[in-house]
Design an enzyme around this catalytic site. Structure first.
Site, PDB file in Angstrom:
ATOM      1  N   PRO A   1      58.204  52.121  46.025  1.00 20.38           N
ATOM      2  CG  PRO A   1      59.127  53.223  44.179  1.00 20.38           C
ATOM      3  CD  PRO A   1      58.577  53.476  45.549  1.00 20.38           C
TER       4      PRO A   1
ATOM      5  CD  GLU B   1      43.248  52.834  56.978  1.00 18.34           C
ATOM      6  OE1 GLU B   1      43.610  53.732  57.714  1.00 18.34           O
ATOM      7  OE2 GLU B   1      44.024  52.152  56.287  1.00 18.34           O
TER       8      GLU B   1
ATOM      9  CG  LEU C   1      27.554  29.274  37.451  1.00 17.39           C
ATOM     10  CD1 LEU C   1      26.712  29.741  38.631  1.00 17.39           C
ATOM     11  CD2 LEU C   1      27.180  27.848  37.051  1.00 17.39           C
ATOM     12  CG  HIS C   2      28.054  34.935  33.237  1.00 13.87           C
ATOM     13  ND1 HIS C   2      27.920  34.861  34.604  1.00 13.87           N
ATOM     14  CD2 HIS C   2      27.289  35.986  32.857  1.00 13.87           C
ATOM     15  CE1 HIS C   2      27.122  35.819  35.021  1.00 13.87           C
ATOM     16  NE2 HIS C   2      26.711  36.515  33.984  1.00 13.87           N
TER      17      HIS C   2
END
Ligand SMILES: Cc1cc2nc3c(=O)[nH]c(=O)nc-3n(C[C@H](O)[C@H](O)[C@H](O)COP(=O)(O)OP(=O)(O)OC[C@H]3O[C@@H](n4cnc5c(N)ncnc54)[C@H](O)[C@@H]3O)c2cc1C
Length: 386
Positions: free
Chosen positions: A133, A249, A344-345
């Site tokens: 945290p 990684e 574009l959608h």
């Protein structure tokens, strides 16, 4: 569905192509049908890990003596690519792969015999717990401690954002074995969760995307772990061990990025070929054509760099700076391409039933995890300034 865009590269042998094809088929039959349900339940079925183990995906680059296939990590790269192409961002293969390579690189023979067969069969789900945290980017500032007590360590601290956290059977914990030694006081200690009194899993955190990935808080309160669970020959090597694996990684995040770009471009082309406005296909409008051309170029140029990384990987020469470059550039391009494809959608792109909406939510984290992109740039800059 037939693919118009794929990842084919000169470094891929006949074996790579066969493995890629069988992995694709495995995901089509065993993964794609479940992604929706997994996203709702916030975690993939435990059973899927066993199926992936049986299909040889978890041990492709692990030694044969422990049940692996004995190939190199380039095969794992193909699994990463095909998983993302199958539309899944939930199954924690990337973390599994990282953890397995920590064990392969730093564990002694007894530890390898204890954990590798289970990791390869799917019986052991691993997690890597670095972030806390109070600290993420500044890894040297971790506050989790591992104090010696006879033959044991006593671990205290808490971790956050841990992938595979809800399912993990082993957790590689980044802890301070010497609080006053900065980075040199960090060690990697394996906690076997089933026997760990004082270990607790917190919430499965609600995220913007990657809904099927269990990402958790983990708590350690006086957790007693045998000192035999230290990875590496001596304490204080943890930070160096983490750094040595980072090239791979981070390149992995670049691989997921090219898969996401290939998928979303292909889907968007299909969409704009069908959708009409002002009596013509969206595909016939110059803006659409230029945007898609730009997207394809971004994906292809990124792929060329990833291919260069793959050649280095196969030669055992993939360095952290190349990994950092692949990570920040790949994730940046991915976010730009997905955003343009969503545009574009139109309104449909904002609806979760369209894959581009999910790709948008999933892509954002790529610039954050695995080391935020600012940290990657810092690393690259440091290589220019030494
Ligand atoms: C979905 C998800 C999965 C994750 N999985 C794991 C996991 O399995 N295991 C694990 O240990 N962690 C995991 N993480 C944590 C992840 O690696 C961290 O979130 C990341 O490293 C950033 O740390 P932070 O969140 O504490 O941000 P901070 O370190 O607080 O950074 C906040 C901002 O400040 C910037 N910043 C910080 N330092 C500098 C600097 N020196 N120069 C310039 N800018 C700086 C950062 O770039 C960022 O933009 C995961 C995170 C997410 C969201």
């Amino acid at each position: 569905m037939e693919r118009k865009i794929d990842w084919n590269a000169p470094w891929m042998t006949e074996e790579h192509l066969m493995f890629k094809e069988s992995t694709r088929k495995f995901f089509e039959s065993e993964l794609s049908p479940h992604t929706e349900r997994w996203a709702e339940q916030g975690v993939v079925d435990r059973d899927f890990w066993f199926k992936a183990g049986e299909a040889g995906l978890l041990g492709a680059s692990a030694p044969e003596e422990f049940g692996g296939v004995g190939a190199d990590q380039s095969f794992d790269a193909l699994t990463m690519y095909e998983q993302a192409r199958a539309g899944d961002s939930g199954w924690g293969f990337g973390v599994h792969n990282i953890c397995t390579h920590y064990i392969m690189a730093y564990a002694n023979e007894e530890q390898k015999a204890r954990w590798l067969p289970g990791l390869i069969s799917g019986e052991i789900v691993p997690a890597l717990a670095m972030t806390e945290p109070g600290t993420g980017s500044d890894l040297q500032a971790v506050r989790t401690t591992a104090d010696k007590d006879g033959d044991d360590y006593i671990i205290n601290g808490s971790k956050i954002f841990i992938s595979n956290g809800q399912q993990a059977d082993i957790v590689i914990v980044v802890a301070k074995t010497d609080k006053d030694a900065g980075g040199r006081g960090i060690s990697l200690i394996v906690v076997e969760t089933a026997d760990a009194e004082g270990f607790a899993r917190g919430r499965n955190l609600k995220k913007l995307g990657m809904k099927a990935q269990d990402t958790s808080e983990l708590f350690f309160e006086n957790v007693r772990v045998p000192r035999a669970n230290l990875l590496g020959e001596q304490e204080g090597q943890g930070f160096i061990h983490l750094m040595l694996q980072l090239g791979w990684e981070r390149a992995n995040i670049g691989i997921a990025a090219i898969a996401a770009m290939d998928t979303v471009i292909e889907e968007t082309v299909r969409y704009v070929q069908e959708r009409k406005a002002f009596k013509q296909r969206l595909m016939d409008m110059q803006n659409t054509r230029f945007k898609l051309a730009e997207a394809k170029t971004k994906a292809d140029v990124t792929k060329a760099y990833i291919n260069e990384c793959m050649v280095k990987l196969i030669d055992g020469k993939l360095d952290p700076v190349s990994g950092a470059t692949a990570k920040w550039w790949g994730s940046q391009m991915q976010c730009e391409v997905v955003d343009e494809c969503l545009q574009l959608h139109g309104g449909y792109g904002y609806m979760m039933e369209y894959p581009v909406a999910r790709a948008y939510a999933d892509s954002r984290v790529q610039k954050i995890y695995g080391g935020a992109n600012e940290i990657q740039k810092e690393l690259i800059a440091r290589s220019l300034d030494n």
